[in-house]
Design a protein around this motif. Structure first.
Motif, PDB file in Angstrom:
ATOM      1  N   ILE A  40     -44.369  33.558  27.219  1.00  0.00           N
ATOM      2  CA  ILE A  40     -45.269  33.360  28.356  1.00  0.00           C
ATOM      3  C   ILE A  40     -44.532  32.628  29.472  1.00  0.00           C
ATOM      4  O   ILE A  40     -43.850  31.624  29.221  1.00  0.00           O
ATOM      5  CB  ILE A  40     -46.521  32.556  27.956  1.00  0.00           C
ATOM      6  N   ALA A  41     -44.671  33.146  30.695  1.00  0.00           N
ATOM      7  CA  ALA A  41     -43.987  32.552  31.844  1.00  0.00           C
ATOM      8  C   ALA A  41     -44.914  32.560  33.053  1.00  0.00           C
ATOM      9  O   ALA A  41     -45.850  33.359  33.124  1.00  0.00           O
ATOM     10  CB  ALA A  41     -42.702  33.321  32.147  1.00  0.00           C
ATOM     11  N   PRO A  42     -44.674  31.673  34.015  1.00  0.00           N
ATOM     12  CA  PRO A  42     -45.527  31.627  35.213  1.00  0.00           C
ATOM     13  C   PRO A  42     -45.129  32.670  36.246  1.00  0.00           C
ATOM     14  O   PRO A  42     -44.015  33.213  36.210  1.00  0.00           O
ATOM     15  CB  PRO A  42     -45.257  30.219  35.757  1.00  0.00           C
ATOM     16  N   ASN A  43     -46.046  32.927  37.175  1.00  0.00           N
ATOM     17  CA  ASN A  43     -45.797  33.822  38.304  1.00  0.00           C
ATOM     18  C   ASN A  43     -45.241  35.160  37.806  1.00  0.00           C
ATOM     19  O   ASN A  43     -45.794  35.757  36.890  1.00  0.00           O
ATOM     20  CB  ASN A  43     -44.872  33.156  39.322  1.00  0.00           C
ATOM     21  N   PHE A  73     -43.652  40.002  26.509  1.00  0.00           N
ATOM     22  CA  PHE A  73     -43.598  39.125  27.687  1.00  0.00           C
ATOM     23  C   PHE A  73     -44.939  39.156  28.410  1.00  0.00           C
ATOM     24  O   PHE A  73     -45.474  40.232  28.699  1.00  0.00           O
ATOM     25  CB  PHE A  73     -42.482  39.579  28.631  1.00  0.00           C
ATOM     26  N   VAL A  74     -45.462  37.954  28.677  1.00  0.00           N
ATOM     27  CA  VAL A  74     -46.802  37.831  29.245  1.00  0.00           C
ATOM     28  C   VAL A  74     -46.750  36.946  30.485  1.00  0.00           C
ATOM     29  O   VAL A  74     -46.130  35.882  30.469  1.00  0.00           O
ATOM     30  CB  VAL A  74     -47.777  37.216  28.210  1.00  0.00           C
ATOM     31  N   ASN A  75     -47.410  37.394  31.550  1.00  0.00           N
ATOM     32  CA  ASN A  75     -47.614  36.570  32.734  1.00  0.00           C
ATOM     33  C   ASN A  75     -48.745  35.597  32.438  1.00  0.00           C
ATOM     34  O   ASN A  75     -49.839  36.009  32.047  1.00  0.00           O
ATOM     35  CB  ASN A  75     -47.967  37.483  33.912  1.00  0.00           C
ATOM     36  N   TRP A  76     -48.492  34.315  32.641  1.00  0.00           N
ATOM     37  CA  TRP A  76     -49.489  33.315  32.276  1.00  0.00           C
ATOM     38  C   TRP A  76     -50.834  33.597  32.927  1.00  0.00           C
ATOM     39  O   TRP A  76     -51.882  33.457  32.303  1.00  0.00           O
ATOM     40  CB  TRP A  76     -48.985  31.923  32.655  1.00  0.00           C
ATOM     41  N   SER A  77     -50.834  34.010  34.168  1.00  0.00           N
ATOM     42  CA  SER A  77     -52.089  34.199  34.901  1.00  0.00           C
ATOM     43  C   SER A  77     -52.915  35.351  34.355  1.00  0.00           C
ATOM     44  O   SER A  77     -54.089  35.480  34.685  1.00  0.00           O
ATOM     45  CB  SER A  77     -51.809  34.425  36.390  1.00  0.00           C
ATOM     46  N   SER A  78     -52.346  36.208  33.502  1.00  0.00           N
ATOM     47  CA  SER A  78     -53.118  37.321  32.944  1.00  0.00           C
ATOM     48  C   SER A  78     -53.934  36.910  31.724  1.00  0.00           C
ATOM     49  O   SER A  78     -54.783  37.679  31.251  1.00  0.00           O
ATOM     50  CB  SER A  78     -52.171  38.468  32.561  1.00  0.00           C
ATOM     51  N   VAL A  79     -53.704  35.704  31.206  1.00  0.00           N
ATOM     52  CA  VAL A  79     -54.414  35.284  29.984  1.00  0.00           C
ATOM     53  C   VAL A  79     -55.009  33.883  30.102  1.00  0.00           C
ATOM     54  O   VAL A  79     -55.535  33.353  29.116  1.00  0.00           O
ATOM     55  CB  VAL A  79     -53.475  35.343  28.753  1.00  0.00           C
ATOM     56  N   HIS A  87     -42.847  22.648  31.693  1.00  0.00           N
ATOM     57  CA  HIS A  87     -43.242  21.403  32.362  1.00  0.00           C
ATOM     58  C   HIS A  87     -44.442  21.592  33.276  1.00  0.00           C
ATOM     59  O   HIS A  87     -45.081  20.614  33.680  1.00  0.00           O
ATOM     60  CB  HIS A  87     -42.072  20.885  33.204  1.00  0.00           C
ATOM     61  N   LEU A  88     -44.762  22.834  33.619  1.00  0.00           N
ATOM     62  CA  LEU A  88     -45.827  23.073  34.590  1.00  0.00           C
ATOM     63  C   LEU A  88     -47.200  22.739  34.013  1.00  0.00           C
ATOM     64  O   LEU A  88     -47.468  22.946  32.833  1.00  0.00           O
ATOM     65  CB  LEU A  88     -45.805  24.538  35.047  1.00  0.00           C
ATOM     66  N   SER A  89     -48.091  22.277  34.863  1.00  0.00           N
ATOM     67  CA  SER A  89     -49.424  21.873  34.408  1.00  0.00           C
ATOM     68  C   SER A  89     -50.209  23.041  33.840  1.00  0.00           C
ATOM     69  O   SER A  89     -51.135  22.850  33.047  1.00  0.00           O
ATOM     70  CB  SER A  89     -50.192  21.244  35.569  1.00  0.00           C
ATOM     71  N   ALA A  90     -49.831  24.263  34.244  1.00  0.00           N
ATOM     72  CA  ALA A  90     -50.541  25.439  33.735  1.00  0.00           C
ATOM     73  C   ALA A  90     -50.462  25.537  32.219  1.00  0.00           C
ATOM     74  O   ALA A  90     -51.327  26.113  31.573  1.00  0.00           O
ATOM     75  CB  ALA A  90     -49.957  26.712  34.361  1.00  0.00           C
ATOM     76  N   ILE A  97     -39.755  30.290  45.119  1.00  0.00           N
ATOM     77  CA  ILE A  97     -38.538  30.397  44.316  1.00  0.00           C
ATOM     78  C   ILE A  97     -38.235  29.107  43.570  1.00  0.00           C
ATOM     79  O   ILE A  97     -37.102  28.836  43.204  1.00  0.00           O
ATOM     80  CB  ILE A  97     -37.321  30.800  45.165  1.00  0.00           C
ATOM     81  N   ALA A  98     -39.260  28.324  43.348  1.00  0.00           N
ATOM     82  CA  ALA A  98     -39.026  27.060  42.646  1.00  0.00           C
ATOM     83  C   ALA A  98     -38.654  27.268  41.187  1.00  0.00           C
ATOM     84  O   ALA A  98     -38.026  26.433  40.583  1.00  0.00           O
ATOM     85  CB  ALA A  98     -40.260  26.163  42.736  1.00  0.00           C
ATOM     86  N   GLN A  99     -39.062  28.387  40.579  1.00  0.00           N
ATOM     87  CA  GLN A  99     -38.733  28.641  39.169  1.00  0.00           C
ATOM     88  C   GLN A  99     -38.011  29.983  39.021  1.00  0.00           C
ATOM     89  O   GLN A  99     -38.434  30.993  39.579  1.00  0.00           O
ATOM     90  CB  GLN A  99     -39.984  28.670  38.287  1.00  0.00           C
ATOM     91  N   GLY A 100     -36.937  29.939  38.245  1.00  0.00           N
ATOM     92  CA  GLY A 100     -36.386  31.168  37.712  1.00  0.00           C
ATOM     93  C   GLY A 100     -35.466  31.971  38.593  1.00  0.00           C
ATOM     94  O   GLY A 100     -34.649  32.728  38.084  1.00  0.00           O
ATOM     95  N   TRP A 101     -35.553  31.867  39.901  1.00  0.00           N
ATOM     96  CA  TRP A 101     -34.770  32.731  40.767  1.00  0.00           C
ATOM     97  C   TRP A 101     -33.289  32.424  40.616  1.00  0.00           C
ATOM     98  O   TRP A 101     -32.859  31.291  40.673  1.00  0.00           O
ATOM     99  CB  TRP A 101     -35.212  32.533  42.214  1.00  0.00           C
ATOM    100  N   ASP A 102     -32.490  33.464  40.459  1.00  0.00           N
ATOM    101  CA  ASP A 102     -31.071  33.301  40.169  1.00  0.00           C
ATOM    102  C   ASP A 102     -30.267  33.941  41.289  1.00  0.00           C
ATOM    103  O   ASP A 102     -30.159  35.160  41.375  1.00  0.00           O
ATOM    104  CB  ASP A 102     -30.736  33.949  38.822  1.00  0.00           C
ATOM    105  N   CYS A 103     -29.710  33.117  42.151  1.00  0.00           N
ATOM    106  CA  CYS A 103     -28.873  33.589  43.265  1.00  0.00           C
ATOM    107  C   CYS A 103     -27.705  32.636  43.409  1.00  0.00           C
ATOM    108  O   CYS A 103     -27.766  31.675  44.177  1.00  0.00           O
ATOM    109  CB  CYS A 103     -29.690  33.675  44.552  1.00  0.00           C
TER     110      CYS A 103
END
Length: 778
Positions: A72-75, A116-122, A161-164, A330-336
């Motif tokens: 499970i991951a955010p966004n 893989f699940v989007n947190w907002s879907s559940v 760490h996210l409150s979600a 882009i606070a989480q996960g973005w890889d550049c």
């Protein structure tokens, strides 16, 4: 799969150990934390962990090998992770990475499925995957069906760490899933459970995967503001830094290899643009267009905002975009990895500076540090007032607040010196390599007096006879030492119908009628042999070594006994043979470990390069500023825990300024500081960083390391190595003179003196025969 770095390998090994322990425990929802800094390769580590978990579970006695995973991951981070793991697992069928769209009516997760699940879907009862419906397409049914098949669930919570993930809805979802194990992954945990795997930022920096630190508002100067508002001045300064870095990349890597990206973060924390956001954006886009020719129309400006995205090719190392405008997206996960400079416009209600955003500029484009040290830092420009910035402890050490520059206006000459770095080409310590095969063969040859079968190509009758004769001779030699080769399929003898008191620790003697021989299939033999190999890796990393042991045993059977891997399993596993084989493996492992240790020492080599006092050096808040005229860098920064000998010598050098051009307080680790190689008491090549480099008025250069008597067991080795270095340098460059050694203070009454020895020493117990350190004489 990727080859892991040492720290990644250790982390995965610890995760596996914690997981096996948790799976054998009674409670459910056992928490395991992976605390991994941004840029440490979290996805690669988790991918390897899951792969090895399903690979090794069948080798763990009494554990259910059937396991499925929910990630499970955010966004939209779950999509990024899904694609990454699908790519990593492309060449293997070990795990099947899927998302919710791939599940059918009345869904179920099969063993080795990775959902893989989007947190907002559940995360709420109104979401489609939480509602009851005619097709039973919901999370509750998925969990029930999966567990009904005796498949255990492991829940991976990304960005934990996210409150979600800690609110009431999160707890409800986690309680519904009720996984056997919950693996939490984050760079900034809110708490740490008993089973925690923590990776220090230093280890990731040392591997060159992320930047050394972040520099804040470098070059920001009110004198250069020229009536611009602060937003414009921040951007101008940041663009100067971006262009400076581009030139440095071109010089080191070639033109256009890396185009450093400048990130602009708008102030408000809401998804939609506030009036303040819009005003700042209009101002900045106008400046970028009119003065720098950077617009969305020509592709040099990218936008990542809610309902507005223009970022095709943005992550490419030489991407065309120079600037990206974003909010919190882009606070989480973005890889550049080319992201290098961050301009963060924050309002006064948001004093916190989060590492999740700063983390976007920490990755190194080529996962190594560059020769030009300026490329090894991230750069942040922000309008937050210094007395309003708040950092969490885990975040604070990313920032360097203080800068010192080399004094260039006094006519001082900064001589180049040869500094050392140590390179180690050894194989990974603790991992079985191909060299083990020769060690095992040697043990078997010496124990039984056997030799390899003849190497034949055409297999003529005469050659076949030679092979058969050698094969039988080898078997007979092993038979003489009690090996058995004529074994039927009913060789697995298992106690049956035994009644034991679980609280009785004394051994009992079993009668023959209580032990029965069982035949097993080839597949069962294969599983048992795998477990045998896994269990016999007692001195090294099991996860990385057991397959090499299996390969070695199979090669021995082929090269010495003429047997294939299917024929030899039952021979190896026959109890009497197995007892001997365990001893031979243990002996070969001892020999291999001793050989590998020696190879590690032998492969450590010293490489030299030119070094001079750095033009710029950054210091964090643990250093105190002190105005000193004759220090090479201005201002001088002293570590708040500096040793008494260091402080005493500093004061002494200030006092003797009339006889000294300049002096420099060296760093104590890192390739950017001056180092001399030496051998420690165990004979291992190491480096030591002399404390002080001194340029005397006479032109001599002093290299001194401050000690007290008997304070360092390696002091003599360091001193003698420094003398060797000085002698070699003086011979190779006769235009200058180096002196140096261990320098020890002595207090007589209220007078402090320092002594050093021009000759080699055995210890620092006595200073008899040592010379006084007098700059006026030097």
């Amino acid at each position: 799969m990727h080859i892991l770095k040492d720290f990644q390998e250790k982390a995965v090994g610890s995760l596996l150990a914690h997981t096996f322990d948790a799976l054998s425990d009674t409670p459910e929802q056992v928490p395991i934390l992976l605390e991994a800094p941004t840029g440490s390769g979290k996805t690669v580590m988790m991918a390897d962990y899951l792969y090895r978990l399903v690979d090794e579970l069948p080798l763990q006695p009494s554990l259910n090998p059937n396991v499925a995973f929910i990630w499970i991951a955010p966004n939209t981070l779950h999509i990024q992770s899904l694609k990454s793991l699908q790519q990593l697992y492309a060449d293997t069928a070990k795990l099947r990475a899927i998302d919710l769209s791939e599940l059918s009516t009345n869904p179920v997760l099969n063993p080795r499925d990775l959902l893989f699940v989007n947190w907002s879907s559940v995360d709420g009862m109104k979401k489609i995957w939480r509602k009851e419906n005619e097709t039973n397409t919901n999370l509750e049914t998925l969990i029930e069906n999966t567990k009904a098949q005796d498949t255990q669930l492991i829940l991976v919570i990304d960005e934990a760490h996210l409150s979600a993930f800690t609110g009431p809805q999160a707890i409800a979802v986690r309680n519904l899933i009720k996984a056997k194990v919950e693996v939490m992954v984050t760079a900034t945990p809110n708490s740490r459970p008993q089973r925690t795997v923590s990776i220090s930022r230093k280890k990731v920096v040392d591997e060159g995967m992320i930047k050394k630190s972040v520099q804040l508002n470098i070059g920001l100067d009110p004198a250069k503001q020229n009536s611009d508002n602060v937003h414009v001045h921040l951007l101008r300064t940041a663009l100067e830094k971006k262009n400076e870095l581009a030139a440095l990349y071109d010089a080191e890597l070639g033109a256009g290899v890396v185009n450093p990206l400048l990130l602009i973060q708008l102030p408000s924390d809401t998804a939609t643009l506030s009036d303040e956001d819009k005003t700042i954006r209009e101002t900045l886009e106008g400046l970028l267009n009119m003065e720098y020719g950077i617009t969305t129309n020509n592709g040099r400006l990218a936008v990542w905002l809610s309902g507005e995205q223009n970022r095709v090719g943005l992550e490419d190392m030489n991407g065309f975009q120079d600037v990206l405008i974003f909010k919190q997206a882009i606070a989480q996960g973005w890889d550049c990895p080319r992201a290098a400079v961050l301009v963060s416009y924050r309002n006064v209600q948001s004093p916190n500076f989060g590492i999740q955003t700063v983390g976007r500029i920490l990755r190194m484009p080529h996962q190594r540090h560059y020769k030009n040290d300026s490329l090894n830092y991230g750069y942040v420009y922000t309008n937050i007032e210094s007395n309003r910035i708040r950092f969490e402890p885990s975040e604070a050490d990313f920032f360097n607040y203080q800068i010192a520059n080399r004094q260039a206006d006094k006519g001082w000459v900064y001589d180049k010196l040869s500094t050392a770095t140590i390179v180690n080409d050894r194989a990974s310590v603790g991992v079985l390599t191909t060299a083990f095969e020769r060690k095992f063969f040697s043990v078997m040859e010496n124990t039984y007096g056997i030799g390899q079968l003849p190497d034949v190509d055409l297999f003529t009758p005469a050659q076949m006879e030679d092979v058969a004769r050698q094969k039988e001779a080898n078997k007979n030699a092993m038979r003489e030492k009690f090996w058995q080769f004529e074994i039927d399929e009913h060789q697995i003898k298992i106690p049956t119908d035994i009644h034991l008191d679980p609280y009785e620790v004394n051994a009992i003697m079993l009668s023959n009628d209580q032990i029965k021989a069982f035949s097993i299939t080839d597949a069962q033999f294969g599983s048992m042999f795998d477990r045998f190999c896994y269990d016999n890796i007692t001195r090294l990393n099991r996860s990385k070594s057991w397959k090499k042991l299996r390969e070695t045993l199979n090669h021995f059977a082929e090269y010495y006994l003429g047997l294939n891997e299917f024929e030899v399993r039952k021979i190896y596993l026959f109890p009497q043979n197995k007892a001997y084989l365990v001893q031979h493996i243990a002996k070969a492992l001892e020999n291999f470990e001793a050989w590998q240790t020696k190879q590690g020492n032998d492969s450590r080599r010293v490489e030299n390069k030119d070094w001079e006092v750095p033009e710029t050096r950054f210091f964090n808040e643990l250093y105190r500023r002190e105005p000193i005229e004759n220090h090479a860098l201005e201002p001088f920064f002293e570590y708040e825990k500096a040793s008494k000998p260091e402080i005493s010598l500093k004061d002494f050098l200030v006092e003797k300024a009339a006889h000294i051009d300049w002096w420099y307080k060296n760093g104590d680790q890192g390739k950017e500081h001056f180092a001399v190689p030496y051998h420690d008491k165990k004979g291992v090549k190491r480096l030591f960083y002399v404390d002080f480099i001194i340029k005397f008025k006479s032109g001599k250069i002093g290299l001194f390391d401050t000690k007290t008597k008997r304070s360092d067991a390696e002091a003599a080795n360091k001193h003698n190595a420094l003398l060797d270095y000085v002698e070699a340098e003086n011979k190779s460059n006769t235009t200058r003179t180096l002196i140096g050694g261990v320098l020890i203070p002595e207090l007589t009454g209220d007078v402090m003196t320092f002594k050093y020895c021009k000759n080699r020493i055995e210890d620092t117990d006595s200073l008899v025969g040592w010379d006084f350190f007098n700059p006026e004489e030097l």
